[in-house]
Design a protein around this motif. Structure first.
Motif, short mmCIF file in Angstrom:
data_model
loop_
_atom_site.label_atom_id
_atom_site.label_comp_id
_atom_site.label_asym_id
_atom_site.label_seq_id
_atom_site.Cartn_x
_atom_site.Cartn_y
_atom_site.Cartn_z
N TYR A 1 0.84 -1.19 0.00
CA TYR A 1 0.00 0.00 0.00
C TYR A 1 0.88 1.25 0.00
CZ TYR A 1 -3.80 -3.13 1.40
OH TYR A 1 -4.73 -4.15 1.46
N GLY B 1 -3.89 5.03 0.39
CA GLY B 1 -3.27 3.76 0.75
C GLY B 1 -3.67 3.32 2.15
N ILE C 1 -0.95 -4.37 -6.21
CA ILE C 1 -1.57 -3.06 -6.06
C ILE C 1 -1.08 -2.16 -7.19
CG2 ILE C 1 -1.79 -0.99 -4.63
CD1 ILE C 1 -1.53 -2.76 -2.17
N GLN C 2 -2.02 -1.57 -7.92
CA GLN C 2 -1.67 -0.63 -8.98
C GLN C 2 -2.06 0.78 -8.56
OE1 GLN C 2 -0.25 -1.01 -12.27
NE2 GLN C 2 -0.14 1.18 -11.92
N VAL C 3 -1.08 1.68 -8.54
CA VAL C 3 -1.35 3.08 -8.22
C VAL C 3 -1.81 3.77 -9.50
CG1 VAL C 3 -0.39 5.26 -7.40
CG2 VAL C 3 0.36 3.09 -6.38
N LEU D 1 -6.55 3.61 -6.24
CA LEU D 1 -5.77 2.38 -6.31
C LEU D 1 -6.62 1.27 -6.90
CD1 LEU D 1 -4.29 2.25 -2.66
CD2 LEU D 1 -3.20 3.21 -4.70
#
Length: 338
Positions: free
Chosen positions: A234, A240, A296-298, A304
């Motif tokens: 995160y 996050g 996890i893709q920012v 997210l």
């Protein structure tokens, strides 16, 4: 007859010489500045497709397996459209699409909304009722987005000739006072990347990850490989922390703990009570069980995408921080095989 032909050609040449130049077609930053004001319609030709599949255009099927679908590059392009529209805060009201999957998914990725569909954006030959649909003026302060096919643009938008707008590209139009369609700008394939450049904290999801996600959430394909998606870490910013707290509350399976999270950390919505939201979360938990976050893709500093393993297989959870209510999430949406 021979002399007459030459006279006609000569007259046409003179007419061409004296015809005023068409208005300048906007591109890039100048076009984004106009779109931010509202009042336009962005007519997208669906994102790039897998050309190895030969679609039966004479017999349109509602089945995904019988349609030509987005390629890895097409998914990447469509996601990048969304990055650009968010970066420039482009307001969209109405979102319409051809019912073909390649068009609806392009619209979804570009606006993060489920479009209304109509065969007027798919039927061939296309008729005047389609032109009338394109010419509808958007609501004040907003733009319309239409996701469709090349022949719709070529038949109804002045200045768009066959081949002028490729897959993953768009024409931007407006409606004149007398109800005519006027071409204002174009967004070509290279423009998306150029316009997205320099967006702080934003990275477009990798095509391999998003392609696999698109496959499994529509009922086919294996769960995306975590190594293609990004580490399960995160980010240390507000979204996050909120996402991690949500997953913790969700995985507890405890109604009291989830209720506390909803009341303290979800955007207050007069149309949805805490009980309604809790019931929705409990239904999802009963269906998929605990979320084991593997990637996890920012997307941005406020959004997210979480990739998870569940007892039902893969799941994708999109988490968005509220812009109006500080320290709260605007939404948490799930997609998974059912």
């Amino acid at each position: 007859m021979h002399r007459l032909f030459h006279n006609v050609v000569f007259a046409a040449a003179i007419a061409w010489l004296v015809t005023p130049n068409p208005p300048e077609v906007l591109r890039g930053e100048a076009l984004m500045a106009e779109l931010k004001k509202g009042g336009y319609t962005v007519v997208l030709r669906h994102a790039r497709t897998d050309r190895s599949y030969q679609e039966d255009i004479a017999n349109i099927s509602p089945l995904r397996t019988k349609q030509r679908n987005l390629s890895d590059d097409g998914v990447k392009d469509a996601r990048l459209m969304g990055v650009v529209f968010k970066k420039y805060a482009i307001p969209f009201g109405e979102v319409l699409s051809s019912p073909m999957y390649r068009c609806t998914e392009t619209a979804e990725y570009a606006t993060d909304r489920t479009p209304a569909t109509t065969m007027l954006l798919r039927n061939f030959p296309t008729k005047d009722d389609t032109r009338q649909l394109l010419a509808v003026a958007p609501k004040a302060g907003t733009n319309r987005l239409i996701s469709t096919h090349h022949f719709i643009l070529e038949m109804h938008i002045p200045g768009i000739t066959p081949g002028a707008i490729d897959e993953s590209e768009a024409a931007v139009i407006r409606t004149t006072a007398d109800g005519k369609i006027e071409l204002v700008g174009k967004i070509l394939l290279a423009d998306w990347t150029e316009l997205a450049g320099g967006t702080a904290g934003t990275t477009a999801p990798t095509p391999s990850a998003m392609s696999k996600l698109a496959q499994f959430i529509h009922g086919g394909g294996a769960t995306p490989d975590p190594k293609d998606f990004g580490p399960a870490k995160y980010p240390a910013n507000q979204v996050g922390k909120l996402a991690e707290a949500y997953v913790t509350a969700f995985n507890s399976g405890n109604a009291k703990q989830m209720r506390m999270f909803i009341e303290s950390s979800l955007e207050v919505d007069a149309k949805r009570s805490t009980s309604d939201r809790l019931a929705s979360v409990e239904k999802i938990f009963a269906d998929v069980g605990e979320l084991h976050i593997v990637g996890i893709q920012v997307v941005s500093d406020r959004e997210l995408i979480l990739l998870a393993h569940t007892k039902k297989g893969g799941a994708m959870i999109t988490v968005k921080e509220s812009e109006q209510q500080k320290g709260r999430l605007a939404s948490v949406s799930f997609r998974y095989n059912q």
